[in-house]
Write a protein that holds these residues in place. Sequence first.
Motif, short mmCIF file in Angstrom:
data_model
loop_
_atom_site.label_atom_id
_atom_site.label_comp_id
_atom_site.label_asym_id
_atom_site.label_seq_id
_atom_site.Cartn_x
_atom_site.Cartn_y
_atom_site.Cartn_z
N PRO A 1 -30.70 18.26 10.76
CA PRO A 1 -30.59 19.64 11.24
C PRO A 1 -29.40 20.36 10.62
N VAL A 2 -29.58 21.61 10.30
CA VAL A 2 -28.49 22.45 9.74
C VAL A 2 -28.32 23.61 10.71
N LEU A 3 -27.25 23.52 11.52
CA LEU A 3 -27.09 24.47 12.62
C LEU A 3 -26.62 25.85 12.14
N ALA A 4 -27.30 26.89 12.63
CA ALA A 4 -26.89 28.26 12.32
C ALA A 4 -25.61 28.59 13.10
N ALA A 5 -24.85 29.56 12.60
CA ALA A 5 -23.66 30.02 13.33
C ALA A 5 -24.12 30.83 14.54
N ASP A 6 -23.19 31.33 15.35
CA ASP A 6 -23.53 32.03 16.59
C ASP A 6 -24.37 33.29 16.33
N ASP A 7 -24.25 33.88 15.14
CA ASP A 7 -25.07 35.07 14.85
C ASP A 7 -26.53 34.68 14.59
N LEU A 8 -26.80 33.39 14.52
CA LEU A 8 -28.14 32.82 14.31
C LEU A 8 -28.81 33.28 13.01
N GLN A 9 -28.00 33.78 12.08
CA GLN A 9 -28.56 34.12 10.77
C GLN A 9 -28.93 32.84 10.02
N PHE A 10 -29.81 32.97 9.05
CA PHE A 10 -30.25 31.83 8.26
C PHE A 10 -29.02 31.15 7.63
N GLY B 1 -44.46 39.03 37.31
CA GLY B 1 -45.69 39.06 36.50
C GLY B 1 -45.44 39.08 35.00
N VAL B 2 -44.24 38.70 34.56
CA VAL B 2 -43.93 38.70 33.13
C VAL B 2 -43.39 37.33 32.73
N LEU B 3 -44.15 36.60 31.93
CA LEU B 3 -43.70 35.28 31.49
C LEU B 3 -42.81 35.42 30.27
N VAL B 4 -41.63 34.82 30.30
CA VAL B 4 -40.73 34.81 29.15
C VAL B 4 -40.32 33.35 28.91
N ARG B 5 -39.67 33.07 27.78
CA ARG B 5 -39.43 31.67 27.42
C ARG B 5 -37.94 31.35 27.35
N ASP B 6 -37.51 30.50 28.26
CA ASP B 6 -36.13 30.03 28.26
C ASP B 6 -35.94 29.06 27.09
N ARG B 7 -35.07 29.40 26.14
CA ARG B 7 -34.86 28.55 24.96
C ARG B 7 -33.57 27.77 25.08
N SER B 8 -33.04 27.65 26.30
CA SER B 8 -31.73 27.01 26.49
C SER B 8 -31.62 25.61 25.92
N ASN B 9 -32.75 24.90 25.81
CA ASN B 9 -32.68 23.53 25.29
C ASN B 9 -32.65 23.48 23.77
N ASP B 10 -32.85 24.61 23.09
CA ASP B 10 -32.78 24.62 21.63
C ASP B 10 -31.33 24.49 21.20
N PRO B 11 -31.08 23.90 20.01
CA PRO B 11 -29.69 23.78 19.56
C PRO B 11 -29.01 25.14 19.47
N GLY B 12 -27.83 25.26 20.05
CA GLY B 12 -27.06 26.51 19.97
C GLY B 12 -27.64 27.65 20.77
N CYS B 13 -28.53 27.37 21.72
CA CYS B 13 -29.23 28.45 22.43
C CYS B 13 -29.02 28.45 23.93
N ASP B 14 -28.00 27.75 24.41
CA ASP B 14 -27.81 27.70 25.87
C ASP B 14 -27.71 29.12 26.45
N GLY B 15 -28.47 29.39 27.48
CA GLY B 15 -28.43 30.69 28.15
C GLY B 15 -29.26 31.77 27.44
N ARG B 16 -30.05 31.37 26.46
CA ARG B 16 -30.81 32.37 25.69
C ARG B 16 -32.31 32.30 26.00
N VAL B 17 -32.87 33.48 26.16
CA VAL B 17 -34.27 33.59 26.56
C VAL B 17 -35.00 34.43 25.53
N ARG B 18 -36.17 33.95 25.11
CA ARG B 18 -36.96 34.67 24.10
C ARG B 18 -38.06 35.49 24.78
N ILE B 19 -38.17 36.73 24.37
CA ILE B 19 -39.18 37.62 24.97
C ILE B 19 -40.13 38.09 23.87
N THR B 20 -41.40 37.75 23.99
CA THR B 20 -42.41 38.19 23.02
C THR B 20 -42.62 39.70 23.20
#
Length: 364
Positions: free
Chosen positions: A129-138, A317-336
């Motif tokens: 794994p090659v971890l992105a910095a906090d800005d999550l840029q490539f 009534g709105v499902l969103v995805r908790d990504r907290s278990n992803d590397p560097g993503c604690d507390g982050r939620v993805r919304i489609t």
Amino acid sequence: MANVASVTPEPRARVRAMMEYHPPLGCRDTLRLDFNENTLACSPKVGEVLGRISTGALTRYPERGPVEAMVAAQLGLKPEQVALTNGVDEAIHVLFETFLEEGDELLLPVPTYTMYEVYVSATDARAVPVLAADDLQFPYERLLAAITPRTKIIAIANPNSPSGSVATREQLLEITRRAPHAVVLVDEAYFHFHGETMMDLVGKIPNLIVSRTFSKAYGLAGLRVGLLAGPVELMQWTRRVLSPYSVNSVALACLPAALEDSTYLDWYVGEVLAARADFESVLDEAGVRRWPSQANFILTEIGAQHKEFTRLMSAAGVLVRDRSNDPGCDGRVRITIGTREQMRKAAIALKETMATLRAGKEAL
Ligand SMILES: Cc1ncc(COP(=O)(O)O)c(C=O)c1O
């Protein structure tokens, strides 16, 4: 015959140690902003084809060749350069099974799509794994520095999930040059929302393979269709591993209609891009940190209350995805991002949820 009942066949050691992945499906009959799917429907032309499929047609084994040729022509490629797959998931699986041996390394910018790690964990290679910095840029420079003689595949989702960030064409080209001994997989699952591609370079760069899916913009996640496109010299080996029948005949019957209806595709993509801009403003007004996205989702910073946020949104009534278990993503939620109308509903739920969470904090 002694002790027969007590002997249980053991799977391979790698399978015993394999990473498990159980996507939170179930009870999704509401606004689905959790899996980056098309949130509405596929082209109505696909619906017409479905209505015409005879039961007799289902008795035959599926023939993928003619549809593969059609897809290749639309991409400006030769049929031998394109393989349809049972979603990009199968494409990833097949690619890894084809190329990864003991001692090999899969280079993986993270956070990224979970299935790369799942499928590599079934092989005798290891993920690096090659971890992105906090800005999550490539993490371009870090990725270049991580290339070794053992690097065999570099898997890059572009745009990436869950971050929505992108690698530039120049960066991707340089990676193919710096790792000529490795397959560079550019996974363009979210291509339609970004518009930039490496597909025109397929066949011209000896170690470039591009994947695409019909699960996202096309709205066909349930049919399971994806593709791999690459030079014939690489594709001939992946074809050996690929099951000849993994793309079923219903999917093959529907695909031409989906491909031909560019009006519907363009409309849906335009709708999502407009809704994404609107929803960015909603997040900014609500004081929710977000990462810039070139895809049909936005990663947000919810913080310590991520679980409660996800639960309250679901209750609204709105499902969103908790990504907290992803590397560097604690507390982050993805919304489609769906249509503008759907995102207006999501905006109301978000504002109410944030107000509830803040009120709860103040009461403490
Ligand atoms: C980057 C990426 N690649 C591939 C996939 C899977 O695509 P498919 O439905 O074609 O298997 C996803 C799904 O979320 C994804 O995010």
